[in-house]
Structures are given as structure tokens and as C-alpha cells.
Design a protein around this motif. Structure first.
Motif, mmCIF file in Angstrom:
data_model
loop_
_atom_site.group_PDB
_atom_site.id
_atom_site.type_symbol
_atom_site.label_atom_id
_atom_site.label_comp_id
_atom_site.label_asym_id
_atom_site.label_seq_id
_atom_site.Cartn_x
_atom_site.Cartn_y
_atom_site.Cartn_z
ATOM 1 N N UNK A 1 0.836 -1.204 0.000
ATOM 2 C CA UNK A 1 0.000 0.000 0.000
ATOM 3 C C UNK A 1 0.869 1.252 0.000
ATOM 4 N N UNK A 2 1.934 1.236 0.795
ATOM 5 C CA UNK A 2 2.846 2.402 0.834
ATOM 6 C C UNK A 2 3.523 2.609 -0.512
ATOM 7 N N UNK A 3 3.867 1.508 -1.163
ATOM 8 C CA UNK A 3 4.494 1.588 -2.477
ATOM 9 C C UNK A 3 3.520 2.189 -3.498
ATOM 10 N N UNK A 4 2.255 1.747 -3.444
ATOM 11 C CA UNK A 4 1.229 2.296 -4.350
ATOM 12 C C UNK A 4 1.034 3.791 -4.093
ATOM 13 N N UNK A 5 1.029 4.171 -2.814
ATOM 14 C CA UNK A 5 0.850 5.587 -2.462
ATOM 15 C C UNK A 5 2.030 6.407 -2.966
ATOM 16 N N UNK A 6 3.235 5.866 -2.848
ATOM 17 C CA UNK A 6 4.415 6.579 -3.332
ATOM 18 C C UNK A 6 4.348 6.760 -4.848
ATOM 19 N N UNK A 7 3.881 5.736 -5.559
ATOM 20 C CA UNK A 7 3.724 5.854 -7.017
ATOM 21 C C UNK A 7 2.731 6.961 -7.361
ATOM 22 N N UNK A 8 1.654 7.048 -6.587
ATOM 23 C CA UNK A 8 0.654 8.097 -6.819
ATOM 24 C C UNK A 8 1.255 9.473 -6.545
ATOM 25 N N UNK A 9 2.040 9.578 -5.462
ATOM 26 C CA UNK A 9 2.689 10.874 -5.154
ATOM 27 C C UNK A 9 3.637 11.278 -6.278
#
Length: 188
Positions: A120-128
Motif C-alpha cells: 500500500x505504501x508503495x502504491x501511495x508513493x507511485x501516486x505521489x
């Protein structure tokens, strides 16, 4: 001049909005301990030669907090649907009773929870990163307009401030979604 600035801003906002939608879609793929129909969104079944999303071939319902039920519109596709769910990378083990496929949600171990949080953190970082890329492109367009003397330095600065506010707002939304997903995953 104002129209160009508005166009740049609305284009950046549209791209940032798409990043947020992609994040939602990716978060739906990350399984929590609770049953939710969107968990099966990525499953596709070969139906009359076409790769068809499961949602178009069956009703997906939540039977209880830990069980999904799938009822195919065309009963002959039930075995194919069951196989597709087993083959998916979701770690689910469906069982069919006649026309109804029941999918119990396995309990999440501490280790799998941590793995999902990492994902989830990785997905959020990709979105950022995606949001920041939209900001970078908008800022570059503003600089180009100023260099071509189509807008003044003040208009460029004002435009950059608006783009930065927009970026900060979207990054805050991403952080909120991430913390909601993390607390969802840690719930037992």
C-alpha cells in the motif's frame, strides 16, 4: 493569457485526479480481512472467445464479513469462474455448491498484513510521484510561457503557487487514503 493559465491548471488537476483514481483501484486489489466485491475486480474469464471481467458474468455479493458469494448468470461458466478465482494472485480458495461459489476470506497473518502495508505504501508513493510529475510538467509550461513573453513573471509566480497548492491538496488526499488503508489492514 488567463485562459492559458487555467488550461495548464485544469490539465494538471485532471492528471492528479487520475493518479488518485489509480491509487483507489490499486488499493482495492490489496486484500483486507473483510470480504468486499471489489476484491474480484481484476479477475477475467474467457467467455465465448473474449476476455470478460467477472462482474459482467456474475453477481458478486457479501454473504457475511468474511465470505463472498458469486452466482454466474450463465450457469455453464461456474467452473470457469471458480478456476479463474483460484488462478488469480489473490490467494483465495473458492468452493462451489451447485450454482453458488463461496469464497471465504482467509485470516491475515501479521506477516501478510505487513506485506500488504508495504504494498500500500508503495502504491501511495507511485501516486505521489505521478502527482509531482503533473506539477513538474505544469511548472515547465508556465516557465515556457514566461520565456516566450506570453505571461508576466507575476502571472508565472501566481500560476506556480496555484499549481503547488493543488499538488499539496492531492498529496494530502493520498496520505489520508494511505492511512485509512493501513488502519483497515491492521484491523483484526
Amino acid at each position: 493569457m488567463i485562459l492559458m493559465l487555467d488550461d495548464i491548471q485544469s490539465d494538471a488537476e485532471e492528471r492528479m485526479e487520475k493518479s488518485l483514481e489509480a491509487l483507489d483501484h490499486n488499493f482495492n486489489k490489496i486484500r483486507t480481512g473483510r470480504a468486499h466485491p471489489s476484491l474480484l475486480d481484476s479477475i477475467r474469464i474467457e467467455y465465448y472467445g473474449a476476455d470478460t471481467p467477472l462482474i459482467q458474468l456474475a453477481n458478486i455479493n457479501v454473504e457475511d464479513a468474511r465470505t463472498l458469494t458469486v452466482v454466474a448468470f450463465d450457469k455453464s461458466t461456474t467452473p470457469d469462474i471458480e478456476k479463474a478465482i483460484m488462478r488469480s494472485d489473490l490467494g483465495l480458495n473458492p468452493s462451489s455448491a451447485g450454482d453458488v461459489i463461496r469464497i471465504p476470506m482467509p485470516m491475515l497473518t501479521e506477516e501478510t498484513r505487513r506485506g500488504y502495508i508495504k504494498q500500500a505504501r508503495s502504491e501511495a508513493e507511485s501516486a505521489r510521484v505521478s502527482v509531482r510529475n503533473a506539477r513538474r510538467d505544469a511548472m515547465a509550461m508556465l516557465k515556457e510561457l514566461e520565456k516566450e513573453k506570453e505571461i508576466s513573471e507575476d502571472e508565472q509566480r501566481r500560476g506556480e503557487e496555484q499549481i503547488q497548492k493543488l499538488t499539496d491538496g492531492f498529496v494530502a488526499k493520498i496520505e489520508k487514503k494511505l492511512s485509512e488503508k493501513e488502519s483497515d489492514l491492521m484491523e483484526i
